[in-house]
Design a protein around this motif. Structure first.
Motif, mmCIF file in Angstrom:
data_model
loop_
_atom_site.group_PDB
_atom_site.id
_atom_site.type_symbol
_atom_site.label_atom_id
_atom_site.label_comp_id
_atom_site.label_asym_id
_atom_site.label_seq_id
_atom_site.Cartn_x
_atom_site.Cartn_y
_atom_site.Cartn_z
ATOM 1 N N TRP A 1 0.839 -1.193 0.000
ATOM 2 C CA TRP A 1 0.000 0.000 0.000
ATOM 3 C C TRP A 1 0.879 1.250 0.000
ATOM 4 N N THR A 2 0.590 2.140 -0.909
ATOM 5 C CA THR A 2 1.261 3.435 -0.966
ATOM 6 C C THR A 2 0.330 4.510 -0.424
ATOM 7 N N VAL A 3 0.815 5.252 0.550
ATOM 8 C CA VAL A 3 0.013 6.273 1.234
ATOM 9 C C VAL A 3 0.386 7.640 0.688
ATOM 10 N N THR A 4 -0.606 8.363 0.205
ATOM 11 C CA THR A 4 -0.371 9.686 -0.389
ATOM 12 C C THR A 4 -1.481 10.637 0.041
ATOM 13 N N TYR A 5 -1.231 11.928 -0.179
ATOM 14 C CA TYR A 5 -2.310 12.902 -0.130
ATOM 15 C C TYR A 5 -2.987 12.942 -1.500
ATOM 16 N N GLY A 6 -4.257 13.321 -1.511
ATOM 17 C CA GLY A 6 -4.970 13.466 -2.772
ATOM 18 C C GLY A 6 -6.286 14.184 -2.554
ATOM 19 N N PRO A 7 -6.866 14.739 -3.614
ATOM 20 C CA PRO A 7 -8.122 15.477 -3.483
ATOM 21 C C PRO A 7 -9.304 14.526 -3.285
ATOM 22 N N ILE A 8 -10.156 14.850 -2.320
ATOM 23 C CA ILE A 8 -11.397 14.120 -2.094
ATOM 24 C C ILE A 8 -12.503 15.140 -1.886
ATOM 25 N N GLN B 1 -11.179 18.756 -0.658
ATOM 26 C CA GLN B 1 -10.227 18.927 0.434
ATOM 27 C C GLN B 1 -9.135 17.881 0.289
ATOM 28 N N GLN B 2 -8.069 18.059 1.066
ATOM 29 C CA GLN B 2 -6.951 17.128 1.005
ATOM 30 C C GLN B 2 -7.269 15.905 1.863
ATOM 31 N N GLY B 3 -7.179 14.719 1.260
ATOM 32 C CA GLY B 3 -7.407 13.484 1.983
ATOM 33 C C GLY B 3 -6.183 12.602 1.969
ATOM 34 N N ILE B 4 -6.198 11.575 2.804
ATOM 35 C CA ILE B 4 -5.146 10.565 2.811
ATOM 36 C C ILE B 4 -5.664 9.347 2.062
ATOM 37 N N LEU B 5 -4.979 8.984 1.014
ATOM 38 C CA LEU B 5 -5.371 7.888 0.141
ATOM 39 C C LEU B 5 -4.420 6.704 0.327
ATOM 40 N N VAL C 1 1.644 -6.789 5.177
ATOM 41 C CA VAL C 1 1.201 -5.509 4.618
ATOM 42 C C VAL C 1 2.370 -4.535 4.624
ATOM 43 N N THR C 2 2.856 -4.199 3.446
ATOM 44 C CA THR C 2 3.950 -3.235 3.302
ATOM 45 C C THR C 2 3.373 -1.843 3.061
ATOM 46 N N ILE C 3 3.751 -0.908 3.906
ATOM 47 C CA ILE C 3 3.278 0.481 3.813
ATOM 48 C C ILE C 3 4.410 1.352 3.296
ATOM 49 N N ILE C 4 4.182 2.072 2.212
ATOM 50 C CA ILE C 4 5.120 3.068 1.690
ATOM 51 C C ILE C 4 4.520 4.441 1.979
ATOM 52 N N ASN C 5 5.181 5.194 2.820
ATOM 53 C CA ASN C 5 4.647 6.470 3.291
ATOM 54 C C ASN C 5 5.167 7.613 2.425
ATOM 55 N N ASN C 6 4.328 8.078 1.519
ATOM 56 C CA ASN C 6 4.684 9.228 0.691
ATOM 57 C C ASN C 6 4.074 10.533 1.196
ATOM 58 N N LEU C 7 3.606 10.533 2.441
ATOM 59 C CA LEU C 7 3.186 11.793 3.060
ATOM 60 C C LEU C 7 4.420 12.590 3.465
ATOM 61 N N ASP C 8 4.199 13.833 3.886
ATOM 62 C CA ASP C 8 5.302 14.648 4.398
ATOM 63 C C ASP C 8 5.363 14.593 5.917
ATOM 64 N N GLU C 9 4.658 13.626 6.516
ATOM 65 C CA GLU C 9 4.641 13.441 7.967
ATOM 66 C C GLU C 9 4.842 11.958 8.294
ATOM 67 N N PRO C 10 5.381 11.654 9.466
ATOM 68 C CA PRO C 10 5.426 10.251 9.895
ATOM 69 C C PRO C 10 4.016 9.669 9.941
ATOM 70 N N PHE C 11 3.933 8.337 9.832
ATOM 71 C CA PHE C 11 2.627 7.689 9.644
ATOM 72 C C PHE C 11 2.648 6.313 10.283
ATOM 73 N N LEU C 12 1.507 5.887 10.840
ATOM 74 C CA LEU C 12 1.315 4.526 11.336
ATOM 75 C C LEU C 12 -0.120 4.102 11.076
ATOM 76 N N LEU C 13 -0.303 2.810 10.812
ATOM 77 C CA LEU C 13 -1.633 2.220 10.790
ATOM 78 C C LEU C 13 -1.792 1.298 11.983
ATOM 79 N N THR C 14 -2.982 1.290 12.572
ATOM 80 C CA THR C 14 -3.308 0.313 13.601
ATOM 81 C C THR C 14 -4.494 -0.508 13.138
ATOM 82 N N TRP C 15 -4.615 -1.716 13.674
ATOM 83 C CA TRP C 15 -5.559 -2.716 13.177
ATOM 84 C C TRP C 15 -6.635 -2.916 14.239
ATOM 85 N N ASN C 16 -7.694 -2.129 14.164
ATOM 86 C CA ASN C 16 -8.672 -2.013 15.238
ATOM 87 C C ASN C 16 -9.441 -3.320 15.438
ATOM 88 N N GLY C 17 -9.196 -3.964 16.583
ATOM 89 C CA GLY C 17 -9.901 -5.184 16.922
ATOM 90 C C GLY C 17 -9.171 -6.456 16.572
#
Length: 556
Positions: free
Chosen positions: A37-44, A51-55, A75-91
């Motif tokens: 998964w590649t994480v980016t900003y994008g228009p939504i 507005q700016q969303g996280i895709l 699950v490989t996460i590629i963070n292309n945001l300009d901020e540090p990032f984490l995902l958590t797996w709720n439940g």
């Protein structure tokens, strides 16, 4: 913007089952499923304005994970945001593996501008409806969330006939302001987020139709991925038969509508037994200053007209009228004869006959920090959690001093916890022993509904009540068939009590699921531990673990 998620294609579900059968017959390892998964900003434009969303891979909401109990998820996460990032797996329980929990107390952030990390965990000991979301910096207000649907292995029956298909509904409140603007407001001392601007179903206020056939029954999976507001879900002209609550099977009571509080998930069965038309799927806010509503469509195949009449009305809406919701919560019961994710009935574990080892009474509050200068914060028993520069799990693993405040939080609230007394900042971790059986009481001292989540565990919600909890309230507990879940609501100026079996070693986050309260310090960590070093208790630090803070540069 992604359309509403329709039922998984029959071929895809058949493939999942065939893979599980093949693995079972061959005695092979549990299947592996790989995601990049590649994480980016994008228009939504969820509320009509861009507005700016996280895709994730260009999608909002993010991709759905469909898997089978015991599957290994890579699950490989590629963070292309300009901020540090984490995902958590709720439940997702993360058995023996809090290293993959994806919160600031256990994991270093994935670096920005191309940094990457690979999560490795199992969807184990649970069947049901879950979701993932970003855990840092109010990213959740910008998107980055998605569904996780865990199906049963063929040898594990579920207590209802196979539905004709299932639909995933990611519902919750939404803000027109960006996550950075909301974060700045909280950092400046605002004390709480303003009321949201809308309610979304799968990223829209009017999502694509959920399509089914006359006479067939479908499973609707609902997760409240919003920031703070409770919602009510109902379908025009149809009854909702409760089928699953956060990975466990309840008694299948029938409801006109269901409340789903922040961070919670559930699933219900709907039989298409009405004249073939289009019927409204309504999600509306609960106990909020404004009545916010999103409306989807349950479309009977071949229908050409919309069902007449107004939208189905919500339950009692007055902010002070929590009685309806409280009574519904008490009606949820654990199905003692249903199988669990393993081949044994849920009721084979007689939780009500076990003596508790200790009691934690945790009171929420909000006030100014002693000494001033940081505005209003939220706290547990007078301590407002501050995220340290080194994750607690790493500090514990490497024995790094002056990071963790062991057992520094009182296990009972002070008399003035709900008043105007100043709070103190800290990084509290409560030490507990592996296989303890613990009573936890969440005391709400405020007028706002609370929602609490415990990573790594399910627990039994044995009681809800009004006013101040006392030991006498134990006489009202349900010690036979209380609903098991991982997130519990606590009504204003009331309490909720849970029992939990600490059978999962690790460093686990206990937090408010009201996300501005979590951000402002209403959380702590539980360290469940035994001196017996064994992979049967807990896995070692991953070889790919990101090391930061005072752990940077240390060997794995």
């Amino acid at each position: 913007m992604a359309p509403a998620m329709a039922a998984p294609p029959p071929a895809a579900l058949a493939l999942l089952v065939l893979l599980a059968v093949a693995a079972s017959l061959a005695g092979a390892d549990d299947p592996y499923r790989y995601f990049t998964w590649t994480v980016t900003y994008g228009p939504i434009s969820p509320l009509g304005t861009t507005q700016q969303g996280i895709l994730i891979n260009g999608q909002f909401p993010g991709p759905r994970i469909d898997c089978v109990t015991n599957d290994n998820l890579i699950v490989t996460i590629i963070n292309n945001l300009d901020e540090p990032f984490l995902l958590t797996w709720n439940g997702i329980k993360q058995r023996k593996n809090s290293w993959q929990d994806g919160v600031a107390g256990t994991n270093c952030p994935i670096p920005p501008n191309g940094g990457n990390y690979t999560y490795k965990f199992q969807a184990k000991d649970q069947i049901g409806t879950f979701f993932y979301f970003p855990s840092l910096a109010l990213h959740r207000a910008a998107g980055g969330f998605g569904a996780i649907n865990v199906y049963q292995r063929p040898q594990i029956p579920v207590p209802y006939p196979p539905p004709a298909g299932d639909f995933t509904l990611l519902v919750g409140d939404w803000y027109k302001s960006g996550h950075q603007q909301l974060r700045q407001a909280l950092d400046s001392g605002a004390g709480a987020l303003p009321p949201p601007d809308g309610i979304l179903i799968n990223g829209a206020t009017s999502p694509a139709a959920f399509v089914g056939e006359l006479g067939k029954t479908y499973l609707f999976r609902v997760s409240n991925v919003g920031m703070k507001v409770s919602v009510n879900v109902r379908i025009q002209g149809h009854s909702l038969r409760l089928a699953e609550v956060e990975g466990t099977h309840p008694v299948q009571n029938t409801y006109d509508s269901l409340d789903v509080h922040a961070g919670q998930s559930l699933a219900f069965l709907v039989t298409l037994n009405q004249p073939p038309m289009d019927y409204a799927v309504v999600v509306s806010s609960r106990f909020a200053p404004a009545n916010l509503t999103a409306v989807g469509t349950l479309h009977y195949a071949g229908a050409t007209a919309r069902a007449p009449g107004p939208l189905p009305p919500p339950p009692p809406a007055a902010a002070a009228d929590y009685g309806w919701s409280l009574n519904q919560a008490r009606s949820f019961r654990w199905n003692l004869t249903a199988s669990a994710a393993r081949p044994n009935p849920q009721g084979s574990f007689h939780y009500g006959a076990i003596t508790t080892s200790r009691t934690l009474v945790l009171a929420s509050s909000s006030a100014a920090i002693a000494g001033g200068g940081v505005g209003r914060r939220c706290a547990v028993n007078g301590v407002s959690f501050v995220v340290p520069d080194t994750p607690l799990k790493l500090a514990d693993n490497y024995n790094i001093a002056n990071v963790i405040e062991w057992d520094s939080i009182p296990l009972r609230p002070a008399a003035a916890a709900g008043g105007a007394a100043a709070l103190r900042a800290g990084t509290p971790v409560v030490r507990l022993n592996l296989h303890e059986f613990v009573e936890v009481v969440f005391q709400n001292t405020e007028n706002e509904l609370q929602s609490w989540h415990l990573d790594g565990y399910d627990f039994w919600v044995v009681g809800y009540g009004n006013g101040q909890w006392t030991e006498m309230q134990r006489q009202t507990y349900n010690l036979v068939d209380a609903q098991a879940r991982h997130t519990v609501q606590v009504y204003p100026n009331g309490w909720s009590a849970i029992l939990v079996s600490l059978d999962n070693q690790g460093m686990w986050n206990l937090r408010s699921a009201i996300w501005d309260r979590q951000y402002l310090g209403q959380q702590l960590y539980l360290r469940v531990w035994t001196p017996e070093q064994s992979f049967s208790n807990e896995y070692s630090i991953p070889t790919n673990a990101i090391l930061c803070g005072r752990a940077a540069g240390l060997p794995h």
